[in-house]
Enzyme design. Sequence first.
Site: not given
Length: 377
Positions: A191, A212, A267
């Site tokens: 992020h 991810h 996730d």
Amino acid sequence: MANGRPEAQRLEGTVLTPGGWVRGEVEFDERVLGVRGEAAASPGDGAAVVLPGFVDPHVHGGGGADVMAGEGALDIVARLHARHGTTSLLATTMTAEPADLKAALGDIGQRIERRTAGGARVLGVHLEGPFISEGKLGAQPRATRAGSVAELSTLNALAPVRVVTLAPELAGHLDFIRELRSGGIIPQIGHTLGSYEDGVAALEAGARGFTHLFNAMTGLHHRNPGMVAAALAHAEYAELIPDLLHVHPGAIRAALRCIPRLFCVTDSTAGAGMPDGIYRLGTQTVTKCLGGVRLADGTLAGSTLTMHGALQNLVSLGLPLLEASRRTSTYAADYLGIADRGRIAPGCFADLVVLTGALELSAVFVEGQPVDLDGTR
Ligand SMILES: [Zn+2]
């Protein structure tokens, strides 16, 4: 059951060991007692295959429950994923206000102590935020803040924090990375709006994996290589969501050539293992439809993938089953520093997945205890 341990039992089939395939049997109680048989070059002719149970360090929910909801939600999540072959996982929290995170970790810590019968073992917590970039929230709510050793210590006292996803470019975060590492917690890059250089600096400071890979980070342009290039050029480990929605197969193949121990995560959110509908993700409301989970504006918001689905997807991309197993189990255990899971070897926990020759799940064992694959929640 003697002394609280299951009786010794055996499974026949082609067993994946750290040294390769063995056609024969594995004997186990709570832990693996031994593997006997003939070495084999491949799993062979449609017989049963015994793999190490899946290890998933990025799980938000499943079976209609979100790990932050408290009141038994984590039990539902752990059972749902065990029915799909996951034998250990990290309960993964969303960015949230301090009081909400404290409440979530308090509940998770109690559930970890109590252990969920018939569920995957919860090894600890993955904090996905709040120490992330406002500019790369993905589906995270706008409750980000700077990394705080004090907040982290409070949370870690409630439940063991194993992984912290953070944006390394934020002020003070290289020091925060060093503090996490010296405290035995894995700082993981994600992020983030950080540059390639920010990524290299973070790795040098002690950050390890990437959250991810490709999603919610700066992409690769050849004159502005971004965080993705830092991962492809330098990472030993990274997460990837192989639901074939989050990342194009071509990008998965590129990552597989670059990152030696790329490992899969789901996730997964509350909608995993559930029909299409509206679910909770932390404080967000998300809709499951057409195999994806999205916010109202269409942003992907986690997945409904299971680790069994992840394994099948990797095989569908042409990976040998041995490599697909390493990337859904062994490498994640290695990343977390756990030597007695993620592999079938004497002394390791008997976390086992049995597949048919067509790769359908036929049995799952968590620490030697069989999982009820037909359970409803
Ligand atoms: Zn997530």
